[in-house]
Design a protein around this motif. Structure first.
Motif, mmCIF file in Angstrom:
data_model
loop_
_atom_site.group_PDB
_atom_site.id
_atom_site.type_symbol
_atom_site.label_atom_id
_atom_site.label_comp_id
_atom_site.label_asym_id
_atom_site.label_seq_id
_atom_site.Cartn_x
_atom_site.Cartn_y
_atom_site.Cartn_z
ATOM 1 N N TYR A 155 13.322 -7.224 48.226
ATOM 2 C CA TYR A 155 13.316 -6.347 49.494
ATOM 3 C C TYR A 155 13.970 -5.231 49.351
ATOM 4 O O TYR A 155 15.045 -5.081 48.531
ATOM 5 C CB TYR A 155 14.035 -7.257 50.218
ATOM 6 N N GLY A 156 13.367 -4.243 49.800
ATOM 7 C CA GLY A 156 14.060 -2.845 49.597
ATOM 8 C C GLY A 156 14.118 -2.001 50.736
ATOM 9 O O GLY A 156 13.032 -2.065 51.897
ATOM 10 N N VAL A 157 15.142 -1.318 50.957
ATOM 11 C CA VAL A 157 15.140 -0.107 52.139
ATOM 12 C C VAL A 157 15.262 1.065 51.604
ATOM 13 O O VAL A 157 15.739 1.615 50.500
ATOM 14 C CB VAL A 157 16.691 -0.727 53.008
ATOM 15 N N TYR A 186 18.535 5.110 56.650
ATOM 16 C CA TYR A 186 18.152 3.713 56.602
ATOM 17 C C TYR A 186 19.485 2.944 55.708
ATOM 18 O O TYR A 186 19.738 1.819 56.229
ATOM 19 C CB TYR A 186 16.854 3.485 55.793
ATOM 20 N N ALA A 187 19.974 3.876 54.867
ATOM 21 C CA ALA A 187 21.306 3.276 54.197
ATOM 22 C C ALA A 187 22.193 2.968 55.065
ATOM 23 O O ALA A 187 22.918 2.164 55.112
ATOM 24 C CB ALA A 187 21.457 4.271 53.119
ATOM 25 N N ARG A 196 14.999 -9.771 58.400
ATOM 26 C CA ARG A 196 14.891 -9.722 59.728
ATOM 27 C C ARG A 196 15.949 -9.047 60.495
ATOM 28 O O ARG A 196 15.653 -8.434 61.553
ATOM 29 C CB ARG A 196 14.410 -11.295 60.171
ATOM 30 N N LEU A 197 17.045 -9.307 59.942
ATOM 31 C CA LEU A 197 18.183 -8.518 60.818
ATOM 32 C C LEU A 197 18.184 -7.050 60.652
ATOM 33 O O LEU A 197 18.588 -6.297 61.684
ATOM 34 C CB LEU A 197 19.566 -9.092 60.355
ATOM 35 N N LEU A 198 17.688 -6.600 59.694
ATOM 36 C CA LEU A 198 17.736 -5.115 59.649
ATOM 37 C C LEU A 198 16.630 -4.694 60.307
ATOM 38 O O LEU A 198 16.500 -3.638 60.937
ATOM 39 C CB LEU A 198 17.292 -4.881 58.284
ATOM 40 N N GLN A 199 15.357 -5.312 60.394
ATOM 41 C CA GLN A 199 14.264 -5.045 61.413
ATOM 42 C C GLN A 199 14.471 -4.933 62.695
ATOM 43 O O GLN A 199 14.084 -3.999 63.639
ATOM 44 C CB GLN A 199 13.042 -5.879 61.008
ATOM 45 N N ASN A 200 15.328 -5.698 63.301
ATOM 46 C CA ASN A 200 15.917 -6.026 64.506
ATOM 47 C C ASN A 200 16.610 -4.597 65.040
ATOM 48 O O ASN A 200 16.810 -4.325 66.014
ATOM 49 C CB ASN A 200 16.697 -7.147 64.671
ATOM 50 N N GLN A 201 17.463 -3.980 63.727
ATOM 51 C CA GLN A 201 18.052 -2.739 64.218
ATOM 52 C C GLN A 201 17.374 -1.530 63.851
ATOM 53 O O GLN A 201 17.865 -0.507 63.469
ATOM 54 C CB GLN A 201 19.507 -2.973 63.471
ATOM 55 N N ALA A 232 18.690 3.918 47.405
ATOM 56 C CA ALA A 232 17.731 2.692 47.978
ATOM 57 C C ALA A 232 18.355 1.244 47.951
ATOM 58 O O ALA A 232 18.589 0.988 46.878
ATOM 59 C CB ALA A 232 16.480 2.805 47.627
ATOM 60 N N PHE A 233 18.763 0.719 48.896
ATOM 61 C CA PHE A 233 19.309 -0.644 49.050
ATOM 62 C C PHE A 233 18.248 -1.629 48.502
ATOM 63 O O PHE A 233 17.075 -1.458 48.935
ATOM 64 C CB PHE A 233 19.833 -1.123 50.357
#
Length: 546
Positions: A198-200, A206-207, A239-244, A265-266
């Protein structure tokens, strides 16, 4: 696994030889398959006839596929209904236990050798005996590649410019993190079951978004441990990140594939079965601004960096001919201007407050700027700021009350309660030297500047004068480039759950041409841990082909 959302640290596991570990990992994966997917083999054999009978969905749920294992993993992590522990052979030192890649004999790797006869030979071509030893895709070599600024770091730093090996098992996890000093990283999958990544994206927006989510779910824990994210012990669902509104991407990494992560990049992920991977860092010239941000962040947490950012940037300035474009040279100049301005202003301010400048009386050794070697690194370790752990590269404040304690110019007021007149300034780089360096870089920037660069600068200045945003909002794609094609390429592949350690005749899977050899000593002892760290990383998948 069921406690990965709590941010707690994990202790060491058992000690294994590499051979014993992968055998145990294989047995555990087979047991999971037996318990949760008992019909997998039968259904796989009769998949065609079952599809014709219209049982697609029911059949799919009973197969041990990456999608179903991903569901199993998050069920364990998020619901806490089952207590499951795994052991992960992470951060295994390749200098002690061997790399999966052969070592260069032409000085390309920090831990390699130099054979005088081979140094004079032309670069080996694909198919020749020394090709994999000398290829820049060899993870021992890539930190020192021509356009990697880590080539100036000639002291071996494990996990940075010396690769780490990773022995994984089903659900062994590398928790959310970004790389030390916000460096690039590259991970190679040698053999075994795929890894789910998984990557951000590394953009600040985004970070910061990920950190905000992290803090909101672990606010109580972070009161006691403010730098908890750096501990790499916490996992939470994308999913928690996408919700935000934080963009998250995922990719499956198979044997013979590279995964590259970009600065800041996390990334996180887990293994779908027994596997062996290897990872290392590198940095292109555009990394410099990210390195500066990481340096400031570390100072705010009083966290030591893996190397002195100031030393590396001034070493880069001492090798200006390595700069190939105006854009990257300008990034270097911006950083040098910022650092020199702050340094000279703080010196003047401290002297005006009564701190003595003893630079003309104390003859300190000059900073070496040809490379960052072991002697330089040892010296830097002795001049860490008492307050923020920053390497005092240009100057430091000391006091008569201590023969060992020093402070950076920002934090001298934290050092002791003595009168300022008892403190004195130690200087390694004088004002003339620093300004001459700036002058050289500024002139070289002008030398590299093209008409296109001048036009771009003019447009940028006009936008700033008109009050326009410097950067337009980038629209992120819904799926990372190449992911669909990669999934299609591996569609229907069985997840490898057999022991993955192989003999020295190992050849990489087709169509990959970047061949590797295995661990040189399968009886080497390695310690496993549940502190799921991994220098392996995400964002882009690169598959080496003929």
């Amino acid at each position: 696994l069921h406690r990965l959302q709590e941010g707690i640290s994990f202790g060491d596991g058992e000690e294994y030889t590499a051979k014993d570990y992968v055998q145990k990992a294989s047995e555990a994966a087979k047991e999971w398959k037996r318990k949760h997917y008992p019909d997998h083999d039968f259904l796989s054999m009769h998949a065609g006839s079952l599809t014709k009978n219209g049982n697609d969905d029911e059949t799919a749920r009973k197969l041990m596929t990456p999608q179903n294992l991903e569901r199993d993993y998050w069920d364990i992590v998020e619901t806490h209904t089952r207590e499951i522990s795994v052991e992960y052979g992470n951060d295994v030192d390749t200098t002690d236990f061997g790399s999966g890649f052969p070592l260069s004999e032409r000085g390309k790797a920090v831990c390699g050798t130099k054979d005088p006869k081979k140094m004079k030979l032309p670069e080996p071509k694909f198919g020749e005996e020394d090709y994999y030893k000398e290829s820049w895709w060899n993870l021992n070599n890539i930190p020192c590649a021509p356009d990697s600024v880590l080539r100036h770091v000639r002291v071996g730093i494990n996990g940075i410019n010396v690769p780490w090996m990773y022995y994984g098992c089903m659900f062994s996890t590398f928790c959310w993190h970004n790389e030390d000093n916000y460096l690039y990283s590259i991970n190679y999958h040698h053999k075994g079951a795929p890894k789910q990544w998984y990557g951000v994206p590394g953009k600040k927006k985004y970070a910061d978004g990920l950190e905000k989510v992290f803090k909101s779910y672990l606010s109580m824990k972070m009161r006691d441990v403010p730098d908890l994210l750096h501990h790499i012990t916490t996992m939470f669902s994308p999913r928690l990140l996408q919700n935000q509104d934080v963009s998250v991407y995922k990719v499956l990494q198979y044997p013979g594939e590279f995964v590259v992560t970009f600065p800041r990049a996390f990334h996180s992920g887990f293994s779908l079965g027994p596997n062996i991977g290897e990872a290392v860092n590198f940095a292109t010239h555009d990394w410099i601004a990210f390195g500066s941000d990481a340096n400031e962040r570390y100072r705010s947490f009083a966290r030591s960096a893996v190397f002195s950012h100031d030393r590396l940037t001034f070493t880069m300035a001492n090798h200006l001919k390595k700069q190939k474009s105006y854009r990257t040279c300008r990034l270097l100049l911006n950083e040098l201007e910022r650092v020199v301005k702050e340094e000279l202003e703080l010196r003047q301010e401290l002297v005006s407050q009564g701190v003595r400048d003893v630079s003309e009386m104390v003859n300190l050794p000059a900073n070496r700027l040809d490379q960052l070697d072991e002697q330089s690194a040892d010296y830097d370790d002795k001049r860490l700021c008492h307050g923020c752990k920053h390497v005092c590269f240009f100057s430091a404040v000391a006091c008569e009350c201590s023969q060992s304690k020093v402070s950076c110019l920002r934090h001298s007021h934290y050092m002791c309660r003595c009168a300022k007149t008892r403190r004195y300034l130690l200087v390694w780089s004088n004002e003339k030297e620093m300004k001459e360096t700036l002058h050289s870089v500024r002139n070289y920037c002008e030398f590299l500047k093209t008409d296109a660069d001048r036009e771009a600068e003019a447009i940028k200045v006009k936008k700033e004068d008109d009050g326009e945003d410097e950067e337009e909002e980038e629209v992120m794609p819904p799926i990372a480039p190449g992911v669909k094609e990669d999934l299609e390429r591996h569609k229907g592949e069985e997840i490898c759950i057999d022991p993955v350690l192989v003999d020295s005749s190992y050849c990489p899977p087709k169509p990959v041409s970047l061949g590797v050899r295995v661990i040189s000593d399968e009886d080497a002892s390695l310690r496993t841990t549940s502190d799921e760290r991994d220098s392996s990383d995400d964002d882009v998948v690169v598959t080496a082909k003929n």
